[in-house]
Motif scaffolding. Structure first.
Motif, mmCIF file in Angstrom:
data_model
loop_
_atom_site.group_PDB
_atom_site.id
_atom_site.type_symbol
_atom_site.label_atom_id
_atom_site.label_comp_id
_atom_site.label_asym_id
_atom_site.label_seq_id
_atom_site.Cartn_x
_atom_site.Cartn_y
_atom_site.Cartn_z
ATOM 1 N N GLU A 1 1.837 6.497 -6.998
ATOM 2 C CA GLU A 1 0.783 7.427 -7.388
ATOM 3 C C GLU A 1 1.252 8.866 -7.252
ATOM 4 O O GLU A 1 1.004 9.690 -8.137
ATOM 5 C CB GLU A 1 -0.473 7.200 -6.552
ATOM 6 C CG GLU A 1 -1.218 5.941 -6.924
ATOM 7 C CD GLU A 1 -2.414 5.676 -6.032
ATOM 8 O OE1 GLU A 1 -2.706 6.494 -5.123
ATOM 9 O OE2 GLU A 1 -3.059 4.636 -6.231
ATOM 10 N N LYS A 2 1.930 9.183 -6.163
ATOM 11 C CA LYS A 2 2.424 10.540 -5.954
ATOM 12 C C LYS A 2 3.426 10.918 -7.042
ATOM 13 O O LYS A 2 3.359 12.014 -7.605
ATOM 14 C CB LYS A 2 3.068 10.667 -4.576
ATOM 15 C CG LYS A 2 3.543 12.079 -4.274
ATOM 16 C CD LYS A 2 4.141 12.188 -2.881
ATOM 17 C CE LYS A 2 4.543 13.628 -2.651
ATOM 18 N NZ LYS A 2 5.811 13.773 -2.034
ATOM 19 N N ALA A 3 4.349 10.004 -7.364
ATOM 20 C CA ALA A 3 5.336 10.271 -8.408
ATOM 21 C C ALA A 3 4.653 10.486 -9.760
ATOM 22 O O ALA A 3 5.021 11.385 -10.523
ATOM 23 C CB ALA A 3 6.342 9.129 -8.494
ATOM 24 N N LEU A 4 3.626 9.686 -10.052
ATOM 25 C CA LEU A 4 2.899 9.836 -11.311
ATOM 26 C C LEU A 4 2.112 11.140 -11.349
ATOM 27 O O LEU A 4 2.044 11.808 -12.389
ATOM 28 C CB LEU A 4 1.963 8.642 -11.527
ATOM 29 C CG LEU A 4 2.666 7.321 -11.811
ATOM 30 C CD1 LEU A 4 1.681 6.169 -11.730
ATOM 31 C CD2 LEU A 4 3.362 7.357 -13.157
ATOM 32 N N GLN A 5 1.521 11.523 -10.227
ATOM 33 C CA GLN A 5 0.778 12.782 -10.175
ATOM 34 C C GLN A 5 1.710 13.971 -10.366
ATOM 35 O O GLN A 5 1.361 14.941 -11.039
ATOM 36 C CB GLN A 5 0.002 12.885 -8.865
ATOM 37 C CG GLN A 5 -1.155 11.903 -8.821
ATOM 38 C CD GLN A 5 -1.753 11.719 -7.445
ATOM 39 O OE1 GLN A 5 -1.254 12.242 -6.457
ATOM 40 N NE2 GLN A 5 -2.818 10.949 -7.368
ATOM 41 N N GLU A 6 2.912 13.886 -9.794
ATOM 42 C CA GLU A 6 3.888 14.959 -9.990
ATOM 43 C C GLU A 6 4.322 15.023 -11.451
ATOM 44 O O GLU A 6 4.459 16.116 -12.015
ATOM 45 C CB GLU A 6 5.090 14.752 -9.076
ATOM 46 C CG GLU A 6 4.764 15.009 -7.613
ATOM 47 C CD GLU A 6 5.867 14.592 -6.655
ATOM 48 O OE1 GLU A 6 6.908 14.050 -7.110
ATOM 49 O OE2 GLU A 6 5.686 14.813 -5.436
ATOM 50 N N ALA B 1 0.836 -1.206 0.000
ATOM 51 C CA ALA B 1 0.000 0.000 0.000
ATOM 52 C C ALA B 1 0.872 1.258 0.000
ATOM 53 O O ALA B 1 0.590 2.220 -0.711
ATOM 54 C CB ALA B 1 -0.941 -0.007 1.201
ATOM 55 N N GLU B 2 1.944 1.238 0.772
ATOM 56 C CA GLU B 2 2.855 2.388 0.837
ATOM 57 C C GLU B 2 3.552 2.611 -0.511
ATOM 58 O O GLU B 2 3.679 3.744 -0.971
ATOM 59 C CB GLU B 2 3.884 2.200 1.952
ATOM 60 C CG GLU B 2 4.880 3.332 2.075
ATOM 61 C CD GLU B 2 4.254 4.691 2.375
ATOM 62 O OE1 GLU B 2 4.807 5.706 1.897
ATOM 63 O OE2 GLU B 2 3.214 4.750 3.068
ATOM 64 N N GLU B 3 4.008 1.532 -1.130
ATOM 65 C CA GLU B 3 4.655 1.658 -2.441
ATOM 66 C C GLU B 3 3.678 2.193 -3.481
ATOM 67 O O GLU B 3 4.035 3.035 -4.311
ATOM 68 C CB GLU B 3 5.220 0.310 -2.891
ATOM 69 C CG GLU B 3 6.431 -0.127 -2.102
ATOM 70 C CD GLU B 3 6.820 -1.563 -2.365
ATOM 71 O OE1 GLU B 3 8.038 -1.846 -2.318
ATOM 72 O OE2 GLU B 3 5.930 -2.414 -2.609
ATOM 73 N N ALA B 4 2.443 1.716 -3.434
ATOM 74 C CA ALA B 4 1.427 2.200 -4.367
ATOM 75 C C ALA B 4 1.193 3.693 -4.179
ATOM 76 O O ALA B 4 1.077 4.438 -5.160
ATOM 77 C CB ALA B 4 0.126 1.422 -4.187
ATOM 78 N N LYS B 5 1.161 4.154 -2.925
ATOM 79 C CA LYS B 5 0.975 5.580 -2.652
ATOM 80 C C LYS B 5 2.146 6.396 -3.201
ATOM 81 O O LYS B 5 1.956 7.456 -3.789
ATOM 82 C CB LYS B 5 0.828 5.837 -1.150
ATOM 83 C CG LYS B 5 -0.512 5.434 -0.594
ATOM 84 C CD LYS B 5 -0.578 5.719 0.900
ATOM 85 C CE LYS B 5 -1.874 5.199 1.482
ATOM 86 N NZ LYS B 5 -1.963 5.421 2.924
ATOM 87 N N ARG B 6 3.365 5.887 -3.007
ATOM 88 C CA ARG B 6 4.537 6.606 -3.517
ATOM 89 C C ARG B 6 4.545 6.630 -5.042
ATOM 90 O O ARG B 6 4.884 7.653 -5.642
ATOM 91 C CB ARG B 6 5.821 5.976 -2.969
ATOM 92 C CG ARG B 6 5.999 6.228 -1.481
ATOM 93 C CD ARG B 6 7.418 6.006 -0.987
ATOM 94 N NE ARG B 6 8.048 4.792 -1.441
ATOM 95 C CZ ARG B 6 8.233 3.693 -0.715
ATOM 96 N NH1 ARG B 6 7.801 3.666 0.544
ATOM 97 N NH2 ARG B 6 8.835 2.642 -1.204
#
Length: 87
Positions: free
Chosen positions: A69-74, A62-67
C-alpha cells in the motif's frame, strides 16, 4: 449509486464516499500496466512472492500488505504530479 442511497436510505449523496478495494488477483488484472518487478522492489518484497499474490496462490501478510500500500501510494503521488509536455 448515490441516488439510490438517497432514495432507499435517505443518505445525502454529498456525504457518501466510495473506496475501491481489490483482492490481489483482481488488482493486478485491473492495473496490469504496473510493472510487478518494480513494485516488488519498491515494497521490499520478492518478485516471486508478489507474483504469487497476483495469481491468488498466496496472500500477503499484514506487513507485506502495508508495504505494498505504501509503495502504491508513493507511486500515486508521483503520478498525480506528472504532466505531459507536447512539443
Amino acid at each position: 449509486m448515490k441516488k439510490l442511497l438517497w432514495e432507499f436510505e435517505s443518505l445525502d449523496p454529498e456525504t457518501v464516499e466510495f473506496n475501491h478495494y481489490y483482492q490481489c488477483p483482481a488488482f493486478f488484472s485491473e492495473f496490469a500496466i504496473l510493472n510487478r518487478a518494480e513494485l516488488a522492489m519498491s515494497a521490499q518484497i520478492e518478485t516471486a512472492r508478489l507474483e504469487a499474490f497476483s495469481s491468488g496462490k498466496e496472500k500477503p501478510t499484514a506487513e507485506e500488505a502495508k508495504r505494498l500500500e505504501k509503495a502504491l501510494q508513493e507511486l500515486a503521488a508521483r503520478l498525480i504530479k506528472t504532466s505531459l509536455i507536447i512539443s
